[in-house]
Design a protein around this motif. Structure first.
Motif, short mmCIF file in Angstrom:
data_model
loop_
_atom_site.label_atom_id
_atom_site.label_comp_id
_atom_site.label_asym_id
_atom_site.label_seq_id
_atom_site.Cartn_x
_atom_site.Cartn_y
_atom_site.Cartn_z
N LEU A 253 -9.85 32.04 -56.24
CA LEU A 253 -8.55 31.99 -55.57
C LEU A 253 -8.54 33.04 -54.46
O LEU A 253 -8.74 34.24 -54.71
CB LEU A 253 -7.43 32.27 -56.57
N MET A 254 -8.27 32.56 -53.22
CA MET A 254 -8.22 33.45 -52.06
C MET A 254 -6.80 33.44 -51.50
O MET A 254 -6.13 32.39 -51.44
CB MET A 254 -9.20 32.96 -50.97
N ASP A 255 -6.32 34.63 -51.12
CA ASP A 255 -4.96 34.73 -50.60
C ASP A 255 -4.90 34.30 -49.14
O ASP A 255 -5.93 33.93 -48.55
CB ASP A 255 -4.42 36.15 -50.81
N PRO A 256 -3.72 34.29 -48.49
CA PRO A 256 -3.60 33.84 -47.09
C PRO A 256 -4.44 34.64 -46.10
O PRO A 256 -4.62 34.18 -44.95
CB PRO A 256 -2.10 33.98 -46.80
N ASN A 257 -4.93 35.80 -46.48
CA ASN A 257 -5.83 36.55 -45.60
C ASN A 257 -7.29 36.28 -45.92
O ASN A 257 -8.18 36.96 -45.38
CB ASN A 257 -5.55 38.05 -45.74
N MET A 258 -7.55 35.33 -46.79
CA MET A 258 -8.89 34.99 -47.27
C MET A 258 -9.54 36.17 -48.00
O MET A 258 -10.76 36.35 -47.97
CB MET A 258 -9.79 34.49 -46.14
N ASP A 259 -8.70 36.94 -48.68
CA ASP A 259 -9.19 38.00 -49.55
C ASP A 259 -9.20 37.49 -50.99
O ASP A 259 -8.30 36.76 -51.40
CB ASP A 259 -8.29 39.24 -49.45
N PHE A 260 -10.20 37.88 -51.71
CA PHE A 260 -10.33 37.42 -53.09
C PHE A 260 -9.20 37.96 -53.95
O PHE A 260 -8.84 39.14 -53.87
CB PHE A 260 -11.68 37.87 -53.66
N VAL A 261 -8.63 37.08 -54.81
CA VAL A 261 -7.55 37.46 -55.72
C VAL A 261 -8.00 37.39 -57.17
O VAL A 261 -7.89 38.37 -57.92
CB VAL A 261 -6.31 36.57 -55.52
N LYS A 262 -8.53 36.24 -57.58
CA LYS A 262 -8.91 36.05 -58.98
C LYS A 262 -9.85 34.86 -59.09
O LYS A 262 -9.81 33.95 -58.26
CB LYS A 262 -7.66 35.81 -59.83
N PHE A 263 -10.69 34.88 -60.14
CA PHE A 263 -11.54 33.71 -60.39
C PHE A 263 -11.15 33.07 -61.71
O PHE A 263 -10.65 33.73 -62.63
CB PHE A 263 -13.04 34.07 -60.37
N PHE A 264 -11.41 31.77 -61.82
CA PHE A 264 -11.07 31.01 -63.02
C PHE A 264 -12.32 30.27 -63.49
O PHE A 264 -12.92 29.50 -62.72
CB PHE A 264 -9.94 30.01 -62.72
N GLY A 265 -12.69 30.48 -64.74
CA GLY A 265 -13.89 29.87 -65.28
C GLY A 265 -13.65 28.50 -65.88
O GLY A 265 -12.53 27.96 -65.85
N LYS A 266 -14.69 27.95 -66.47
CA LYS A 266 -14.65 26.62 -67.05
C LYS A 266 -13.69 26.53 -68.24
O LYS A 266 -13.24 25.44 -68.61
CB LYS A 266 -16.06 26.22 -67.49
N ASN A 267 -13.39 27.68 -68.85
CA ASN A 267 -12.52 27.69 -70.03
C ASN A 267 -11.06 27.37 -69.70
O ASN A 267 -10.26 27.11 -70.60
CB ASN A 267 -12.59 29.05 -70.73
N TYR A 268 -10.70 27.37 -68.41
CA TYR A 268 -9.32 27.02 -68.01
C TYR A 268 -9.20 25.50 -67.89
O TYR A 268 -10.03 24.86 -67.23
CB TYR A 268 -8.96 27.65 -66.66
N ASN A 269 -8.16 24.94 -68.49
CA ASN A 269 -7.87 23.53 -68.24
C ASN A 269 -6.93 23.43 -67.04
O ASN A 269 -6.61 24.45 -66.41
CB ASN A 269 -7.27 22.86 -69.48
N ALA A 270 -6.47 22.22 -66.70
CA ALA A 270 -5.63 22.04 -65.51
C ALA A 270 -4.33 22.83 -65.62
O ALA A 270 -3.88 23.45 -64.64
CB ALA A 270 -5.35 20.55 -65.30
N ASP A 271 -3.72 22.82 -66.78
CA ASP A 271 -2.46 23.56 -66.96
C ASP A 271 -2.68 25.06 -66.87
O ASP A 271 -1.89 25.78 -66.24
CB ASP A 271 -1.83 23.21 -68.32
N GLY A 272 -3.75 25.55 -67.50
CA GLY A 272 -4.05 26.99 -67.44
C GLY A 272 -4.36 27.44 -66.03
O GLY A 272 -3.94 28.53 -65.60
N LEU A 273 -5.10 26.60 -65.30
CA LEU A 273 -5.41 26.92 -63.90
C LEU A 273 -4.13 26.95 -63.07
O LEU A 273 -3.93 27.85 -62.24
CB LEU A 273 -6.39 25.89 -63.35
N THR A 274 -3.27 25.99 -63.30
CA THR A 274 -1.99 25.94 -62.57
C THR A 274 -1.16 27.19 -62.82
O THR A 274 -0.68 27.84 -61.87
CB THR A 274 -1.18 24.70 -63.01
#
Length: 287
Positions: A253-274
């Protein structure tokens, strides 16, 4: 009586020999002492039997402990050496305890910026890149400034994981827009530039989301962007053009300045990612 005296003399010499070996005393002329003890043990002509008394006293004195301290029972260690060992151990413990307290005090008195340590600052993930999108146009990281972006690295010949992750990405993007009205830009970057041409990527992405942006490029270009995002990838089971690519399964996940915010692994489903992306966007808006 004579028989009893001979047994006492024999037993006394054995005891003396054993104690002499134990204490480490230099061997003595026991043959000469035996003859002397024999004569000394006989009753003296003097009143009171002084000779017998003298012989018993000599045997007792000779079997005493060596000079320098009494030995500890069970081993050739003197009380003096044992005491020295205890004193040394106590001294070392005291020293290390004092050093520990001193270091703790130094840390307490250090300025806040020094105590913060390496946790201060942003993760070194992300950076400039120059690639081709699925329409054949040159795209750089600056083209995404002003938007929230979710980036996934994969390859179009992936049999199962990549399709599952891109489906999850597409669902999350739609849910985020419904929840908070923010259009997150989904981005797919190929880590298989030898097979993932512009045309191949364009056809592949039609199956997932209309706003999904596909990026590919030369081998060097892909290697450079993968290095910027700390992405691992490697060919496996290669047989000519038929091979798989082992790679990191992460969304960035990159913010509007294209700076890194957070990463989400395979363990997240669609709801968790949302929910995870929505939370980060809301926290960003409160800054």
């Amino acid at each position: 009586m004579a028989t009893i005296l001979r047994q006492l003399r024999t037993k006394g010499l054995k005891t003396l020999l054993n104690r002499t070996k134990f204490y480490g005393v230099a061997p003595r002329n026991f043959a000469a002492e035996s003859r002397w003890l024999s004569s000394a043990s006989k009753p003296s002509s003097a009143p009171g039997g002084a000779g017998a008394t003298t012989g018993r006293k000599l045997l007792t004195d000779t079997a005493g402990p060596p000079p320098g301290g009494r030995a500890v029972r069970g081993g050739p260690v003197s009380w003096a050496s044992l005491g020295l060992l205890v004193v040394t151990g106590v001294g070392l413990i005291t020293y290390y305890d004092r050093e520990k307290k001193r270091r703790i005090e130094d840390l307490k008195q250090a300025p806040p910026e020094a105590k913060a340590g390496p946790s201060v600052g942003k993760a070194a993930i992300g950076g400039p890149f120059k690639l081709l999108n699925h329409e054949g146009k040159v795209v750089t990281d600056r083209d995404f400034v002003g938007n929230w972006t979710l980036i996934y690295f994969g390859f179009t010949f992936c049999p199962d994981i990549c399709p599952d992750e891109l489906t999850k990405l597409a669902e999350a993007v739609d849910q985020i827009e419904k929840k908070i009205g923010v259009q997150v830009v989904p981005v797919f970057i190929s880590i298989d530039p030898e097979r993932d041409t512009v045309e191949q990527v364009r056809e592949y992405l039609k199956e997932f989301h209309p706003r999904l942006v596909g990026l590919t490029g030369s081998v060097n270009d892909i290697r450079q962007v993968a290095r910027e995002y700390r992405v691992y990838y490697m060919k496996t089971e290669e047989e000519g053009t038929d091979y798989l690519v082992d790679h990191s399964i992460i969304m960035y996940l990159m913010d509007p300045n294209m700076d890194f915010v957070k990463f989400f692994g395979k363990n997240y489903n669609a709801d968790g990612l949302t929910d995870g992306v929505v939370e980060e966007i809301q926290k960003y808006g409160k800054k």
